[in-house]
Design a protein around this motif. Structure first.
Motif, PDB file in Angstrom:
ATOM      1  N   MET A   1      48.092-109.391 -22.902  1.00  0.00           N
ATOM      2  CA  MET A   1      49.353-109.210 -23.576  1.00  0.00           C
ATOM      3  C   MET A   1      49.392-109.943 -24.922  1.00  0.00           C
ATOM      4  N   ARG A   2      48.524-110.916 -25.117  1.00  0.00           N
ATOM      5  CA  ARG A   2      48.517-111.641 -26.388  1.00  0.00           C
ATOM      6  C   ARG A   2      47.978-110.783 -27.521  1.00  0.00           C
ATOM      7  N   ILE A   3      47.182-109.802 -27.210  1.00  0.00           N
ATOM      8  CA  ILE A   3      46.572-108.988 -28.252  1.00  0.00           C
ATOM      9  C   ILE A   3      47.517-107.892 -28.743  1.00  0.00           C
ATOM     10  N   LEU A   4      48.531-107.579 -27.970  1.00  0.00           N
ATOM     11  CA  LEU A   4      49.466-106.518 -28.341  1.00  0.00           C
ATOM     12  C   LEU A   4      50.174-106.799 -29.669  1.00  0.00           C
ATOM     13  N   PRO A   5      50.690-108.014 -29.927  1.00  0.00           N
ATOM     14  CA  PRO A   5      51.308-108.256 -31.247  1.00  0.00           C
ATOM     15  C   PRO A   5      50.310-108.118 -32.394  1.00  0.00           C
ATOM     16  N   LEU A   6      49.075-108.491 -32.163  1.00  0.00           N
ATOM     17  CA  LEU A   6      48.066-108.340 -33.226  1.00  0.00           C
ATOM     18  C   LEU A   6      47.782-106.869 -33.517  1.00  0.00           C
ATOM     19  N   LEU A   7      47.814-106.051 -32.490  1.00  0.00           N
ATOM     20  CA  LEU A   7      47.591-104.620 -32.698  1.00  0.00           C
ATOM     21  C   LEU A   7      48.792-103.955 -33.372  1.00  0.00           C
ATOM     22  N   LEU A   8      49.979-104.455 -33.094  1.00  0.00           N
ATOM     23  CA  LEU A   8      51.187-103.890 -33.688  1.00  0.00           C
ATOM     24  C   LEU A   8      51.469-104.416 -35.095  1.00  0.00           C
ATOM     25  N   PHE A   9      50.873-105.535 -35.455  1.00  0.00           N
ATOM     26  CA  PHE A   9      51.148-106.185 -36.740  1.00  0.00           C
ATOM     27  C   PHE A   9      50.936-105.256 -37.950  1.00  0.00           C
ATOM     28  N   PRO A  10      49.814-104.557 -38.057  1.00  0.00           N
ATOM     29  CA  PRO A  10      49.645-103.676 -39.231  1.00  0.00           C
ATOM     30  C   PRO A  10      50.699-102.561 -39.300  1.00  0.00           C
ATOM     31  N   PHE A  11      51.076-102.030 -38.146  1.00  0.00           N
ATOM     32  CA  PHE A  11      52.075-100.967 -38.145  1.00  0.00           C
ATOM     33  C   PHE A  11      53.452-101.494 -38.553  1.00  0.00           C
ATOM     34  N   ILE A  12      53.782-102.695 -38.105  1.00  0.00           N
ATOM     35  CA  ILE A  12      55.063-103.300 -38.487  1.00  0.00           C
ATOM     36  C   ILE A  12      55.068-103.613 -39.984  1.00  0.00           C
ATOM     37  N   GLU A  13      53.946-104.126 -40.499  1.00  0.00           N
ATOM     38  CA  GLU A  13      53.834-104.412 -41.938  1.00  0.00           C
ATOM     39  C   GLU A  13      53.991-103.131 -42.757  1.00  0.00           C
ATOM     40  N   LEU A  14      53.336-102.066 -42.350  1.00  0.00           N
ATOM     41  CA  LEU A  14      53.413-100.791 -43.065  1.00  0.00           C
ATOM     42  C   LEU A  14      54.833-100.237 -43.017  1.00  0.00           C
ATOM     43  N   TRP A  15      55.461-100.304 -41.847  1.00  0.00           N
ATOM     44  CA  TRP A  15      56.838 -99.833 -41.725  1.00  0.00           C
ATOM     45  C   TRP A  15      57.771-100.626 -42.633  1.00  0.00           C
ATOM     46  N   LEU A  16      57.589-101.965 -42.677  1.00  0.00           N
ATOM     47  CA  LEU A  16      58.426-102.801 -43.520  1.00  0.00           C
ATOM     48  C   LEU A  16      58.196-102.505 -45.002  1.00  0.00           C
ATOM     49  N   MET A  17      56.946-102.258 -45.409  1.00  0.00           N
ATOM     50  CA  MET A  17      56.668-101.917 -46.808  1.00  0.00           C
ATOM     51  C   MET A  17      57.328-100.589 -47.187  1.00  0.00           C
ATOM     52  N   ILE A  18      57.325 -99.624 -46.287  1.00  0.00           N
ATOM     53  CA  ILE A  18      57.970 -98.335 -46.559  1.00  0.00           C
ATOM     54  C   ILE A  18      59.483 -98.507 -46.683  1.00  0.00           C
ATOM     55  N   GLU A  19      60.069 -99.302 -45.802  1.00  0.00           N
ATOM     56  CA  GLU A  19      61.519 -99.527 -45.840  1.00  0.00           C
ATOM     57  C   GLU A  19      61.927-100.262 -47.113  1.00  0.00           C
ATOM     58  N   VAL A  20      61.184-101.306 -47.479  1.00  0.00           N
ATOM     59  CA  VAL A  20      61.493-102.043 -48.709  1.00  0.00           C
ATOM     60  C   VAL A  20      61.249-101.144 -49.922  1.00  0.00           C
ATOM     61  N   GLY A  21      60.197-100.327 -49.886  1.00  0.00           N
ATOM     62  CA  GLY A  21      59.912 -99.393 -50.975  1.00  0.00           C
ATOM     63  C   GLY A  21      61.014 -98.372 -51.160  1.00  0.00           C
ATOM     64  N   ASP A  22      61.672 -97.955 -50.088  1.00  0.00           N
ATOM     65  CA  ASP A  22      62.801 -97.037 -50.202  1.00  0.00           C
ATOM     66  C   ASP A  22      63.992 -97.701 -50.892  1.00  0.00           C
ATOM     67  N   GLU A  23      64.170 -99.003 -50.669  1.00  0.00           N
ATOM     68  CA  GLU A  23      65.313 -99.711 -51.244  1.00  0.00           C
ATOM     69  C   GLU A  23      65.095-100.111 -52.694  1.00  0.00           C
ATOM     70  N   VAL A  24      63.938-100.704 -53.006  1.00  0.00           N
ATOM     71  CA  VAL A  24      63.710-101.235 -54.358  1.00  0.00           C
ATOM     72  C   VAL A  24      62.759-100.383 -55.187  1.00  0.00           C
ATOM     73  N   GLY A  25      62.067 -99.473 -54.580  1.00  0.00           N
ATOM     74  CA  GLY A  25      61.133 -98.616 -55.294  1.00  0.00           C
ATOM     75  C   GLY A  25      59.690 -98.958 -54.961  1.00  0.00           C
ATOM     76  N   ALA A  26      58.867 -97.935 -54.990  1.00  0.00           N
ATOM     77  CA  ALA A  26      57.458 -98.095 -54.636  1.00  0.00           C
ATOM     78  C   ALA A  26      56.713 -98.936 -55.656  1.00  0.00           C
ATOM     79  N   LEU A  27      57.056 -98.821 -56.935  1.00  0.00           N
ATOM     80  CA  LEU A  27      56.362 -99.579 -57.971  1.00  0.00           C
ATOM     81  C   LEU A  27      56.584-101.080 -57.808  1.00  0.00           C
ATOM     82  N   ALA A  28      57.782-101.483 -57.433  1.00  0.00           N
ATOM     83  CA  ALA A  28      58.077-102.903 -57.221  1.00  0.00           C
ATOM     84  C   ALA A  28      57.280-103.448 -56.032  1.00  0.00           C
ATOM     85  N   VAL A  29      57.146-102.648 -54.977  1.00  0.00           N
ATOM     86  CA  VAL A  29      56.378-103.083 -53.807  1.00  0.00           C
ATOM     87  C   VAL A  29      54.903-103.212 -54.159  1.00  0.00           C
ATOM     88  N   ILE A  30      54.388-102.252 -54.897  1.00  0.00           N
ATOM     89  CA  ILE A  30      52.971-102.305 -55.299  1.00  0.00           C
ATOM     90  C   ILE A  30      52.729-103.509 -56.197  1.00  0.00           C
TER      91      ILE A  30
END
Length: 180
Positions: A1-30
């Motif tokens: 069960m300890r490995i599950l957060p590590l496996l989910l981490f990239p997906f959560i990071e990507l989801w958060l980048m998409i959400e922030v990119g929708d709010e402030v713009g993709a160029l600001a995130v990049i």
């Protein structure tokens, strides 16, 4: 069960980048991600040399370099977390750079390592013998003066040591020492 957060981490990071990119713009995130990568690489380069110099200076003054090396390690982990793209990893990197929080993490880490080391020291070898106890101290030790003659003791299977007494000990007796 300890490995599950590590496996989910990239997906959560990507989801958060998409959400922030929708709010402030993709160029600001990049721009943010590239800036954090550049800052992380430069910090890693600078902190590597600085922590080694600090550890060397501490060793010259007689301090143990363990704390300086541990602080340098946590700073390097923070720099690596800055290099990893994402907002969560950047927040974790910021935690590694806050001095009082870093000291708290180091204190907890050292305490955990001490408990592990104590547990390791109390374990016995799987082969039945303690690998750190080589049998020293198992027996009697006798102090003697003069030369010793050894003969094999057939009854006990050991070595019998006979001592020749010197003249100075034979001539003096405990009752003579009390006389003026």
């Amino acid at each position: 069960m300890r490995i599950l957060p590590l496996l989910l981490f990239p997906f959560i990071e990507l989801w958060l980048m998409i959400e922030v990119g929708d709010e402030v713009g993709a160029l600001a995130v990049i721009f943010w991600l590239v800036a954090m990568i550049v800052i992380g690489v430069n910090l890693l380069r600078y902190l590597g040399a600085a922590s080694m110099l600090k550890a060397a200076q501490g060793a010259r003054t007689g301090e143990l370099p363990g704390v300086a090396i541990a602080e340098g390690l946590f700073k390097a982990i923070g720099a690596i977390l800055l290099i990893i793209p994402g907002f969560i990893s950047d927040a974790l990197a910021l935690i590694c750079f806050i001095p009082w929080f870093r000291r708290l993490l180091i204190k907890r880490w050292v305490a955990k390592m001490t408990v592990r080391a104590a547990g390791f020291a109390s374990q016995q070898s799987p082969f039945g013998r303690d690998p750190f106890n080589q049998g020293f101290g198992a027996g009697n030790v006798y102090d003697h003066d003069g030369s010793a003659h050894t003969d094999a003791d057939s009854q006990r299977g050991g070595v019998l040591i006979e001592q020749e007494k010197s003249q100075s000990r034979d001539s003096s007796s405990p009752s003579d020492a009390n006389k003026p």
